[in-house]
Design an enzyme around this catalytic site. Sequence first.
Site, short mmCIF file in Angstrom:
data_model
loop_
_atom_site.label_atom_id
_atom_site.label_comp_id
_atom_site.label_asym_id
_atom_site.label_seq_id
_atom_site.Cartn_x
_atom_site.Cartn_y
_atom_site.Cartn_z
N ASP A 139 -32.52 6.37 65.21
CA ASP A 139 -32.75 6.73 63.81
C ASP A 139 -32.79 8.24 63.56
O ASP A 139 -32.33 8.70 62.53
CB ASP A 139 -34.07 6.11 63.33
N TYR B 36 -45.75 1.07 53.73
CA TYR B 36 -44.42 0.78 54.28
C TYR B 36 -43.93 1.92 55.18
O TYR B 36 -44.03 3.10 54.82
CB TYR B 36 -43.40 0.55 53.15
P1 GTP Z 1 -32.35 1.84 59.25
O1 GTP Z 1 -33.36 1.39 60.23
O2 GTP Z 1 -32.69 1.42 57.85
O3 GTP Z 1 -32.06 3.30 59.31
O4 GTP Z 1 -30.99 1.00 59.51
P2 GTP Z 1 -29.87 1.05 60.66
O5 GTP Z 1 -28.82 2.03 60.26
O6 GTP Z 1 -30.48 1.20 61.98
O7 GTP Z 1 -29.18 -0.38 60.50
P3 GTP Z 1 -29.18 -1.65 61.47
O8 GTP Z 1 -28.52 -1.40 62.78
O9 GTP Z 1 -30.55 -2.21 61.52
O10 GTP Z 1 -28.23 -2.66 60.68
C1 GTP Z 1 -28.48 -3.06 59.35
C2 GTP Z 1 -27.63 -4.22 58.95
O11 GTP Z 1 -26.26 -3.96 59.19
C3 GTP Z 1 -27.97 -5.49 59.74
O12 GTP Z 1 -28.06 -6.58 58.85
C4 GTP Z 1 -26.82 -5.65 60.69
O13 GTP Z 1 -26.61 -6.99 61.00
C5 GTP Z 1 -25.66 -5.01 59.95
N1 GTP Z 1 -24.68 -4.39 60.89
C6 GTP Z 1 -24.96 -3.55 61.91
N2 GTP Z 1 -23.85 -3.21 62.59
C7 GTP Z 1 -22.82 -3.85 61.99
C8 GTP Z 1 -21.40 -3.91 62.23
O14 GTP Z 1 -20.87 -3.29 63.16
N3 GTP Z 1 -20.67 -4.69 61.38
C9 GTP Z 1 -21.25 -5.39 60.36
N4 GTP Z 1 -20.45 -6.12 59.58
N5 GTP Z 1 -22.57 -5.36 60.11
C10 GTP Z 1 -23.35 -4.61 60.90
C1 SPV Z 2 -34.60 3.84 56.83
O1 SPV Z 2 -34.83 3.36 55.72
O2 SPV Z 2 -33.65 4.64 57.04
C2 SPV Z 2 -35.42 3.46 57.99
C3 SPV Z 2 -36.65 2.74 57.74
O3 SPV Z 2 -35.11 3.82 59.12
S1 SPV Z 2 -37.89 3.84 57.21
O4 SPV Z 2 -38.53 4.40 58.38
O5 SPV Z 2 -38.82 3.06 56.45
O6 SPV Z 2 -37.32 4.91 56.44
MN MN Z 3 -33.25 5.07 59.12
#
Ligand code: GTP
Ligand code: SPV
Ligand code: MN
Length: 589
Positions: free
Chosen positions: A277, A201
Site C-alpha cells: 500500500d 475506519y
Molecule cells: P486498497 O487497500 O484500497 O488500497 O486496495 P488495493 O489496491 O490493494 O486493491 P486490492 O488488491 O485489494 O483489490 C481490490 C479489488 O480489485 C478486489 O475486489 C480484487 O478482486 C480486484 N482485483 C485485483 N486485482 C485484479 C486483477 O488483476 N483483475 C481484476 N479484474 N480484478 C482485480
Molecule cells: C485505501 O483506501 O487506499 C486503503 C484503505 O488502503 S485505507 O487505509 O482505509 O485508506
Molecule cells: Mn490503499
Amino acid sequence: MATPVEKWVEEQARLAKPDRIWWCDGSEEEARKLMEIGMKKEKILDYPLFWELNQKTWPTAYYHRSHPTDVARTEQLTFVCHPKQDQAGPNNNWMAPAEAKEKLTKLTDGCMRGRTMYVLPYMMGHPDSPYAKSCVQLTDVSYVAVSMRIMTRMSKGVLDKIGNSETFVKGMHSVGDFDPNRRFIMHFPQESLVWSIGSGYGGNALLGKKCFSLRIASCLGQREGWLAEHMVVMGIEDPQGKITYITAAFPSACGKTNLAMLQSALPGYKVWTIGDDIAWLNVGPDGRLYAINPETGFFGVAPGTSMKTNPNMVHTLKAGKFYPTLFTNTGFDLDRMEPWWEGYDAPTPAKMVDWQGKPWTPGQEGKVAHANSRFTVSMYNAPTLSREFDNPKGVPISAILLGGKRTQLVPLVTEAFDWAHGVFLGARTGSETTAAAAHQVGVLRRDPMAMLPFCGYNMGDYFGHWLSIGQRLKHPPKIYGVNWFRTDEDGKFIWPGFGDNIRVIKWILDRVNGRIGAKETPLGLVPHTADLDVSGLSIPKDKMEKLSEVDRPLWQAEVQDIDKFLNSFGDHLPAEMRRQRDMLVKKLG
Ligand code: GTP
Ligand code: SPV
Ligand code: MN
C-alpha cells in the site's frame, strides 16, 4: 522533568478527559488484554467491539463490526491545513490551521469521558532505517490500538528513541460519537500533526497509514527530497533466480494487495512481498531509487479474496503466527463462528448475519459483506514475505507501474519514453472510483499516481517534485502505465488479471534488462505481439490486439478531460507537463 511526549499526552488528556491513560508497549500480552476488553467491557458501540472467531479454522482471528455509517474513507471530511490554501491545492480540502483547531478543540473537549486513552508509540519504517519516523498516536478504542500494533512497529523503545526530542509525529484520535456531522480528519503538515475525530475506519483512524505515511509524509518528502507514494513494493524472482524490484501505484481497491502477493501463472517466476500500500522512495548514494515499506501489516479488501485470486493472502489470513488477525464488516457465520465474503471460495454458509448484524440467507438481495469490508493481518504471516522486508536501506527499484481501473481506452501496458514522460503518464492517469471511499462508485476521475486523495500538498508542485527526483537519479527506473480492467462488449474483463499479471511483469523485466524491443504508439511503447507471453491463455487475437490499441479519436476526447484537470493547477503546473501534453496531442495527430 516530563519529556515532550509526556507533556503532549498530558495536554491532550486535559482536553479529551479520559477516565484513564494506558501507555502501550506493543507486546502480545498487551494485545491479548486489549482483545479481552474489546470483547467484554468496552462500551463504545452498543455491541462488543470483537467476537472471537473459530480458532481451529481461523487461528488468532477476531471479528469486528463497525458503526454502520463508518465503513470507508470520507474524503469530503478530510482536510489539509497549511497556512495558505494555495499550498493545499485544488486536490485537497483546506481549512486555516487556527480555524481547524478551534473546531477540533470543541469536538474533542471531554470526548473520552468514561473511556481509556491508549498511548501508542510506534515507528513507521524499521527502527534502524535512516528513513524511519518515530510517532505517537492517542486513541480511545481497542480496535484502533490493536490494529496499529499489526500495521506498525509499536514498542516502548520508540519513546526512548524520541527521548527529549520535539520532533515526533503526533496523532490525536477519538471515535467521538461516530456522527458523520462531527467527523473530521485534519492534517497539520507544519507540525507533523494529525487530528481525527468521529471515525474508527482504517484510513481515518489508523493515523500512521494514509494520514501520516502519505499526506504528512508527502509534505516532508517535498521538503527533504524524497517521495511518499501509494505503492506496492515487490521483488520478482525469475527462472534464473535473479530478483528485480518494482513498485506499483493503483488507486484504492484497484489491485495493489493482489499484485503484491501474486501467485505466478508462469512457471519459474516468484513474487516476494515488501509492501502492498505505501512506499517511501529515496535517492540512494548510488543514484538509484530505493524503496521501503513503512508499514508491517495488510489492511486489505476482503471481497474477491480467494484461493483462486490470491492464495497467498488466504494462507496469510489462516497462518495464525502474529497475534491477532481482524476481520471488519464481512459476513459472519454464527454457527461456525467464521467470516465469509462474496468471492471467497468456501461454500456459502446456509445462514449468516450480514455486515450490519442482520440475518442473511444466500440468494437474498444485497451482499452479506460490505463492498469495503477488510482484514487486518501482519505481513510476518505472509508466505511471500521478502527477506529484504526488514532491510533498513530498502530495495533498489528498476520499474514503476502506474495504473488505474479503466474499462475502456487505456492499454494493458505502456512504457514511458523517459522519466519526464512517465511523470506525465502518471499525471494524466484516470480511474473509475471504488467503494474504498464514501462516494459514487464507477465514476471516472483523474487520480495521478493513485495519490489524488493522499497528496498532502498542491499536486501541481507534486509533479514538479517528481521531475526533480528524476533529475537526481543516475539510474532512473523505467515507468509503465498498466490497466488490468479493460472490458469487452459484454462487460467482461478481457485480461484474466491476478496471477496472469506476471505476464505483463515478465515483459517489463525483459524491457528493463534490454532483452526485447517494443512498438511505438502516441502514448508510449507497447509490446510486440510475440513478446507478451500468453501461452496457455485463450484470449482471441482480436481481443488481444484491442488490449494494445490506441483509438486516436477517443484519445483526443480524453485529452480534453486531462487538460481540464491539469489546468486546475494553474501556475503550479510545471512547464514540462504542458510540453508533454503538447507532444501527446501532436503524436495523436
Ligand atoms: P486498497 O487497500 O484500497 O488500497 O486496495 P488495493 O489496491 O490493494 O486493491 P486490492 O488488491 O485489494 O483489490 C481490490 C479489488 O480489485 C478486489 O475486489 C480484487 O478482486 C480486484 N482485483 C485485483 N486485482 C485484479 C486483477 O488483476 N483483475 C481484476 N479484474 N480484478 C482485480
Ligand atoms: C485505501 O483506501 O487506499 C486503503 C484503505 O488502503 S485505507 O487505509 O482505509 O485508506
Ligand atoms: Mn490503499
